[in-house]
Write a protein that holds these residues in place. Structure first.
Motif, PDB file in Angstrom:
ATOM      1  N   VAL A 263      41.511  34.835  27.202  1.00  4.85           N
ATOM      2  CA  VAL A 263      40.927  36.167  27.370  1.00  4.85           C
ATOM      3  C   VAL A 263      39.763  36.355  26.412  1.00  4.85           C
ATOM      4  CG1 VAL A 263      41.372  38.647  27.195  1.00  4.85           C
ATOM      5  CG2 VAL A 263      43.090  37.143  28.215  1.00  4.85           C
ATOM      6  N   GLU A 264      39.909  35.864  25.177  1.00  9.24           N
ATOM      7  CA  GLU A 264      38.808  35.952  24.209  1.00  9.24           C
ATOM      8  C   GLU A 264      37.578  35.190  24.709  1.00  9.24           C
ATOM      9  OE1 GLU A 264      40.371  34.466  20.575  1.00  9.24           O
ATOM     10  OE2 GLU A 264      41.858  36.072  20.353  1.00  9.24           O
ATOM     11  N   LYS A 265      37.814  34.066  25.392  1.00  7.24           N
ATOM     12  CA  LYS A 265      36.713  33.207  25.841  1.00  7.24           C
ATOM     13  C   LYS A 265      36.083  33.698  27.137  1.00  7.24           C
ATOM     14  CE  LYS A 265      37.523  28.859  25.350  1.00  7.24           C
ATOM     15  NZ  LYS A 265      38.058  27.487  25.569  1.00  7.24           N
ATOM     16  N   PHE A 266      36.929  34.138  28.082  1.00  5.46           N
ATOM     17  CA  PHE A 266      36.441  34.433  29.428  1.00  5.46           C
ATOM     18  C   PHE A 266      36.502  35.915  29.791  1.00  5.46           C
ATOM     19  CE2 PHE A 266      38.076  30.044  29.605  1.00  5.46           C
ATOM     20  CZ  PHE A 266      36.931  29.385  30.017  1.00  5.46           C
ATOM     21  N   GLY A 267      37.119  36.745  28.945  1.00  6.33           N
ATOM     22  CA  GLY A 267      37.344  38.129  29.305  1.00  6.33           C
ATOM     23  C   GLY A 267      38.612  38.256  30.134  1.00  6.33           C
ATOM     24  N   PRO A 268      38.924  39.444  30.638  1.00  8.30           N
ATOM     25  CA  PRO A 268      40.124  39.613  31.465  1.00  8.30           C
ATOM     26  C   PRO A 268      40.128  38.609  32.623  1.00  8.30           C
ATOM     27  CG  PRO A 268      39.158  41.735  30.938  1.00  8.30           C
ATOM     28  CD  PRO A 268      38.174  40.706  30.465  1.00  8.30           C
ATOM     29  N   LEU A 269      41.219  37.854  32.739  1.00  7.80           N
ATOM     30  CA  LEU A 269      41.217  36.748  33.704  1.00  7.80           C
ATOM     31  C   LEU A 269      41.185  37.219  35.153  1.00  7.80           C
ATOM     32  CD1 LEU A 269      43.592  34.069  32.129  1.00  7.80           C
ATOM     33  CD2 LEU A 269      41.099  34.091  32.225  1.00  7.80           C
ATOM     34  N   ASP A 270      41.769  38.390  35.426  1.00  9.17           N
ATOM     35  CA  ASP A 270      41.693  38.873  36.812  1.00  9.17           C
ATOM     36  C   ASP A 270      40.243  39.141  37.202  1.00  9.17           C
ATOM     37  OD1 ASP A 270      41.523  41.017  35.030  1.00  9.17           O
ATOM     38  OD2 ASP A 270      42.654  42.387  36.318  1.00  9.17           O
ATOM     39  N   GLN A 271      39.453  39.686  36.276  1.00 11.96           N
ATOM     40  CA  GLN A 271      38.033  39.916  36.553  1.00 11.96           C
ATOM     41  C   GLN A 271      37.276  38.590  36.662  1.00 11.96           C
ATOM     42  OE1 GLN A 271      36.281  42.793  33.836  1.00 11.96           O
ATOM     43  NE2 GLN A 271      38.173  43.999  33.801  1.00 11.96           N
ATOM     44  N   TYR A 272      37.634  37.632  35.814  1.00  9.33           N
ATOM     45  CA  TYR A 272      36.986  36.319  35.854  1.00  9.33           C
ATOM     46  C   TYR A 272      37.215  35.656  37.211  1.00  9.33           C
ATOM     47  CZ  TYR A 272      36.001  31.412  34.833  1.00  9.33           C
ATOM     48  OH  TYR A 272      35.503  30.131  34.884  1.00  9.33           O
ATOM     49  N   PHE A 273      38.451  35.681  37.689  1.00  8.13           N
ATOM     50  CA  PHE A 273      38.753  35.034  38.972  1.00  8.13           C
ATOM     51  C   PHE A 273      38.144  35.811  40.131  1.00  8.13           C
ATOM     52  CE2 PHE A 273      41.404  32.317  36.592  1.00  8.13           C
ATOM     53  CZ  PHE A 273      41.726  31.235  37.392  1.00  8.13           C
ATOM     54  N   SER A 274      38.103  37.116  40.034  1.00 12.72           N
ATOM     55  CA  SER A 274      37.466  37.907  41.093  1.00 12.72           C
ATOM     56  C   SER A 274      35.985  37.573  41.210  1.00 12.72           C
ATOM     57  CB  SER A 274      37.640  39.406  40.809  1.00 12.72           C
ATOM     58  OG  SER A 274      38.985  39.788  40.920  1.00 12.72           O
ATOM     59  N   LYS A 275      35.331  37.365  40.075  1.00 11.28           N
ATOM     60  CA  LYS A 275      33.894  37.093  40.065  1.00 11.28           C
ATOM     61  C   LYS A 275      33.571  35.645  40.429  1.00 11.28           C
ATOM     62  CE  LYS A 275      29.821  37.153  37.044  1.00 11.28           C
ATOM     63  NZ  LYS A 275      29.311  37.457  35.674  1.00 11.28           N
ATOM     64  N   ASN A 276      34.380  34.701  39.953  1.00 15.07           N
ATOM     65  CA  ASN A 276      33.997  33.289  40.002  1.00 15.07           C
ATOM     66  C   ASN A 276      34.791  32.414  40.965  1.00 15.07           C
ATOM     67  OD1 ASN A 276      31.993  33.246  37.692  1.00 15.07           O
ATOM     68  ND2 ASN A 276      33.806  34.004  36.621  1.00 15.07           N
ATOM     69  N   VAL A 277      35.951  32.872  41.418  1.00 17.37           N
ATOM     70  CA  VAL A 277      36.852  31.952  42.124  1.00 17.37           C
ATOM     71  C   VAL A 277      37.184  32.395  43.537  1.00 17.37           C
ATOM     72  CG1 VAL A 277      39.080  30.763  42.066  1.00 17.37           C
ATOM     73  CG2 VAL A 277      37.843  31.199  39.917  1.00 17.37           C
ATOM     74  N   ILE A 278      37.755  33.586  43.713  1.00 18.18           N
ATOM     75  CA  ILE A 278      38.254  33.946  45.037  1.00 18.18           C
ATOM     76  C   ILE A 278      37.100  34.275  45.976  1.00 18.18           C
ATOM     77  CG2 ILE A 278      40.398  34.802  44.043  1.00 18.18           C
ATOM     78  CD1 ILE A 278      39.422  37.660  44.821  1.00 18.18           C
ATOM     79  N   GLY A 279      37.376  34.172  47.276  1.00 19.80           N
ATOM     80  CA  GLY A 279      36.349  34.497  48.257  1.00 19.80           C
ATOM     81  C   GLY A 279      36.850  34.272  49.670  1.00 19.80           C
ATOM     82  N   GLY A 280      36.127  34.830  50.629  1.00 24.89           N
ATOM     83  CA  GLY A 280      36.499  34.703  52.025  1.00 24.89           C
ATOM     84  C   GLY A 280      37.162  35.963  52.544  1.00 24.89           C
ATOM     85  N   ARG A 281      37.268  36.046  53.867  1.00 25.10           N
ATOM     86  CA  ARG A 281      37.817  37.241  54.515  1.00 25.10           C
ATOM     87  C   ARG A 281      39.279  37.452  54.132  1.00 25.10           C
ATOM     88  NH1 ARG A 281      40.570  37.904  59.207  1.00 25.10           N
ATOM     89  NH2 ARG A 281      40.236  35.711  59.778  1.00 25.10           N
TER      90      ARG A 281
END
Length: 248
Positions: free
Chosen positions: A200-218
């Motif tokens: 969390v210190e490195k990437f910020g809140p992980l749910d926000q990190y994954f929402s921005k960088n990982v998940i996608g599609g309909r």
């Protein structure tokens, strides 16, 4: 000549049907993080959580409510090193129709005694590897999903580069990988384990990190849990959402 023509005509329907892929409602790559941040006890909790989620009666009922063609499922364990891939398909594609099929798949995971690998958190490679598996899935899937779980952000440069990238550069590569995969019609869902303060210190809140960088599609889904003891509930929530999209 007539005899030869008759043989060819008789052979044609067989050839076409043999080449046609068997349909499934959805194909899911269950891609599980086994990098160094996951301790041996957390790995066991994670494995048992997967087994528990697959054996949940509600998951079986949701599967049986799909259009009837079933679920194609495969199991991947992933990590990575710079210049070296450390990701393996641990259980090959299996078609599941019922609670008994889910039980059987869960038992195969339960019988695993060792993790496949260890190393850094290489989400980019996990997504790429999973997309390649979906490209070769031996079924005709109406919906294709990568269901990735992790307790951290991308922290290793992709193989083949001439230097180590910064975290921002790694995230750019990760987003580009995500976007390319989503453009193929694949959905990327995530189960995030937010139990690592250093992450969390490195990437910020992980749910926000994954929402921005990982998940996608309909209809992409993200579920966040606070620890590995909640893994079964988190994976169950993801599976129910993924199967719910197959009901029509």
């Amino acid at each position: 000549m007539k005899q030869i023509l008759s043989v060819l005509l008789l052979a044609l329907p067989f050839s076409v049907s043999a080449a046609a892929a068997e349909p499934v409602d959805v194909a899911i790559v269950l891609a599980v993080d086994v990098s160094d941040s996951i301790t041996p006890s957390e790995y066991l909790q994670q494995k048992q959580g997967i087994v528990t989620a697959l054996r949940d009666p509600e998951v079986a009922r949701m599967l049986e409510q799909c259009s009837g063609n079933g679920l194609a499922l495969t199991f991947v364990e992933w990590a990575g090193f710079h210049l070296k891939k450390r990701t393996r398909q641990e259980i090959e594609w299996q078609k599941l129709h019922s609670a008994a099929d889910l039980q059987d798949f869960a038992s195969r995971i339960e019988r695993k005694h060792q993790r496949a690998t260890d190393g850094f958190t290489d989400i980019s490679n996990a997504l790429r590897f999973s997309a390649e598996l979906l490209a070769r899935v031996p079924y005709e899937a109406r919906r294709k999903i990568i269901s990735v779980s992790s307790d951290g952000g991308q922290n290793v440069s992709p193989p083949g580069g001439d230097r180590n990238l910064s975290l921002d550069e790694m995230n750019e590569v990760l987003r580009a990988e995500r976007d390319q995969i989503v453009s193929q019609g694949i959905v990327i869902d995530a189960l995030v384990i937010a139990n690592e303060d250093t992450e969390v210190e490195k990437f910020g809140p992980l749910d926000q990190y994954f929402s921005k960088n990982v998940i996608g599609g309909r209809g992409a889904t993200i579920t966040t849990i606070s620890d590995y003891m909640d893994y079964a509930a988190g994976l169950k929530a993801n599976l129910l959402a993924e199967l719910n999209n197959c009901i029509f």
